[in-house]
Design a protein around this motif. Structure first.
Motif, PDB file in Angstrom:
ATOM      1  N   LEU A   6       0.831  -1.205   0.000  1.00 12.18           N
ATOM      2  CA  LEU A   6       0.000   0.000   0.000  1.00 12.18           C
ATOM      3  C   LEU A   6       0.869   1.261   0.000  1.00 12.18           C
ATOM      4  CD1 LEU A   6      -2.646  -1.188   2.615  1.00 12.18           C
ATOM      5  CD2 LEU A   6      -3.061  -0.787   0.166  1.00 12.18           C
ATOM      6  N   ILE A   7       1.947   1.222   0.763  1.00 15.51           N
ATOM      7  CA  ILE A   7       2.870   2.362   0.841  1.00 15.51           C
ATOM      8  C   ILE A   7       3.499   2.627  -0.509  1.00 15.51           C
ATOM      9  CG2 ILE A   7       5.141   3.073   1.753  1.00 15.51           C
ATOM     10  CD1 ILE A   7       2.824   3.487   3.755  1.00 15.51           C
ATOM     11  N   ARG A   8       3.947   1.581  -1.164  1.00 16.28           N
ATOM     12  CA  ARG A   8       4.602   1.762  -2.470  1.00 16.28           C
ATOM     13  C   ARG A   8       3.641   2.402  -3.467  1.00 16.28           C
ATOM     14  NH1 ARG A   8       9.542  -0.287  -2.427  1.00 16.28           N
ATOM     15  NH2 ARG A   8      10.060  -1.783  -0.800  1.00 16.28           N
ATOM     16  N   GLN A   9       2.379   1.969  -3.450  1.00 17.29           N
ATOM     17  CA  GLN A   9       1.373   2.569  -4.335  1.00 17.29           C
ATOM     18  C   GLN A   9       1.165   4.044  -4.000  1.00 17.29           C
ATOM     19  OE1 GLN A   9      -2.181   0.220  -3.958  1.00 17.29           O
ATOM     20  NE2 GLN A   9      -1.270  -1.585  -4.895  1.00 17.29           N
ATOM     21  N   LEU A  10       1.066   4.360  -2.713  1.00 16.50           N
ATOM     22  CA  LEU A  10       0.849   5.741  -2.287  1.00 16.50           C
ATOM     23  C   LEU A  10       2.028   6.628  -2.674  1.00 16.50           C
ATOM     24  CD1 LEU A  10      -0.826   7.882  -0.789  1.00 16.50           C
ATOM     25  CD2 LEU A  10       0.259   7.095   1.347  1.00 16.50           C
ATOM     26  N   VAL A  11       3.239   6.161  -2.446  1.00 14.50           N
ATOM     27  CA  VAL A  11       4.420   6.956  -2.790  1.00 14.50           C
ATOM     28  C   VAL A  11       4.471   7.205  -4.296  1.00 14.50           C
ATOM     29  CG1 VAL A  11       6.963   6.975  -2.861  1.00 14.50           C
ATOM     30  CG2 VAL A  11       5.773   6.335  -0.753  1.00 14.50           C
ATOM     31  N   GLU A  12       4.189   6.181  -5.097  1.00 13.18           N
ATOM     32  CA  GLU A  12       4.182   6.362  -6.552  1.00 13.18           C
ATOM     33  C   GLU A  12       3.151   7.409  -6.965  1.00 13.18           C
ATOM     34  OE1 GLU A  12       3.646   2.616  -8.553  1.00 13.18           O
ATOM     35  OE2 GLU A  12       5.442   1.753  -7.619  1.00 13.18           O
ATOM     36  N   GLU A  13       1.968   7.350  -6.358  1.00 15.37           N
ATOM     37  CA  GLU A  13       0.908   8.304  -6.651  1.00 15.37           C
ATOM     38  C   GLU A  13       1.338   9.727  -6.268  1.00 15.37           C
ATOM     39  OE1 GLU A  13      -3.406   9.175  -4.726  1.00 15.37           O
ATOM     40  OE2 GLU A  13      -2.980   7.086  -5.217  1.00 15.37           O
ATOM     41  N   LEU A  14       1.901   9.888  -5.097  1.00 15.21           N
ATOM     42  CA  LEU A  14       2.349  11.201  -4.647  1.00 15.21           C
ATOM     43  C   LEU A  14       3.494  11.724  -5.504  1.00 15.21           C
ATOM     44  CD1 LEU A  14       2.173  10.666  -0.768  1.00 15.21           C
ATOM     45  CD2 LEU A  14       0.541  11.919  -2.224  1.00 15.21           C
ATOM     46  N   ASP A  15       4.397  10.833  -5.907  1.00 16.15           N
ATOM     47  CA  ASP A  15       5.492  11.228  -6.797  1.00 16.15           C
ATOM     48  C   ASP A  15       4.948  11.749  -8.123  1.00 16.15           C
ATOM     49  OD1 ASP A  15       7.468  10.602  -4.942  1.00 16.15           O
ATOM     50  OD2 ASP A  15       7.986   8.673  -5.884  1.00 16.15           O
ATOM     51  N   ARG A  16       3.959  11.048  -8.690  1.00 15.83           N
ATOM     52  CA  ARG A  16       3.361  11.483  -9.955  1.00 15.83           C
ATOM     53  C   ARG A  16       2.702  12.846  -9.799  1.00 15.83           C
ATOM     54  NH1 ARG A  16       1.677   6.134 -10.299  1.00 15.83           N
ATOM     55  NH2 ARG A  16      -0.414   6.696  -9.618  1.00 15.83           N
ATOM     56  N   GLU A  17       1.963  13.027  -8.704  1.00 21.55           N
ATOM     57  CA  GLU A  17       1.284  14.303  -8.473  1.00 21.55           C
ATOM     58  C   GLU A  17       2.282  15.438  -8.306  1.00 21.55           C
ATOM     59  OE1 GLU A  17      -1.266  13.613  -5.108  1.00 21.55           O
ATOM     60  OE2 GLU A  17      -2.520  12.224  -6.246  1.00 21.55           O
ATOM     61  N   THR A  18       3.371  15.171  -7.610  1.00 22.78           N
ATOM     62  CA  THR A  18       4.401  16.188  -7.395  1.00 22.78           C
ATOM     63  C   THR A  18       5.065  16.551  -8.715  1.00 22.78           C
ATOM     64  OG1 THR A  18       4.792  15.370  -5.152  1.00 22.78           O
ATOM     65  CG2 THR A  18       6.512  16.733  -6.123  1.00 22.78           C
ATOM     66  N   ALA A  19       5.291  15.560  -9.569  1.00 15.88           N
ATOM     67  CA  ALA A  19       5.950  15.792 -10.854  1.00 15.88           C
ATOM     68  C   ALA A  19       5.094  16.634 -11.794  1.00 15.88           C
ATOM     69  CB  ALA A  19       6.298  14.462 -11.526  1.00 15.88           C
ATOM     70  N   THR A  20       3.776  16.518 -11.691  1.00 14.85           N
ATOM     71  CA  THR A  20       2.887  17.264 -12.595  1.00 14.85           C
ATOM     72  C   THR A  20       2.429  18.593 -11.995  1.00 14.85           C
ATOM     73  OG1 THR A  20       0.929  16.085 -11.776  1.00 14.85           O
ATOM     74  CG2 THR A  20       2.048  15.163 -13.709  1.00 14.85           C
ATOM     75  N   ALA A  21       2.789  18.848 -10.749  1.00 14.50           N
ATOM     76  CA  ALA A  21       2.328  20.093 -10.101  1.00 14.50           C
ATOM     77  C   ALA A  21       3.171  21.282 -10.506  1.00 14.50           C
ATOM     78  CB  ALA A  21       2.384  19.925  -8.582  1.00 14.50           C
TER      79      ALA A  21
END
Length: 134
Positions: free
Chosen positions: A119-134
């Motif tokens: 679950l953590i790995r999925q969350l970190v990937e999601e947050l990384d993607r959001e940070t990259a597109t922000a």
């Protein structure tokens, strides 16, 4: 960078595993803390041992109470327990209904650690993607 607050009841099991695994997986890209609505006296020894097996020291963790400072700090709140976890309005809220490790055998805590790790790995990937597109 996201500030992720992991919440459970006692802040001695699920939320501690999640906080420590998140810190390792995020590697400084995001921050994590954990709290409980009714903090216990100490981290569950099985949790400390299960985390130590993967190179994470949680022996220094002291259960903390969910307070306004923690809520204000967070922009993502992850409830690691069932409906006993408080809902915090106005925050991005993620709910993981995980079993309480208190009283579980070490092997069962290892299984829980693995589940949380996924679950953590999925969350970190999601947050990384959001940070990259922000």
């Amino acid at each position: 960078m996201s500030n992720v607050l992991f919440v459970c009841v006692a802040n001695s099991g699920r939320s501690v595993i999640a906080e420590r695994l998140f810190r390792q997986a995020a590697d400084g890209r995001h921050e994590a803390r954990s709290t409980g609505s009714a903090p216990g006296p100490a981290v569950d020894p099985q949790v400390v041992e299960a985390l130590a097996e993967v190179g994470i020291d949680a022996s220094d963790h002291r259960p903390r109470c969910l307070d306004q400072e923690a809520i204000d700090w967070a922009n993502v709140v992850v409830a690691t327990c069932d409906d006993a976890c408080p809902v915090i309005p106005g925050k991005r809220y993620v709910s993981w209904e995980l079993p309480d490790p208190k009283g579980l055998w070490l092997e069962q805590v290892r299984e829980l650690r693995s589940e949380i790790d996924g679950l953590i790995r999925q969350l970190v990937e999601e947050l990384d993607r959001e940070t990259a597109t922000a």
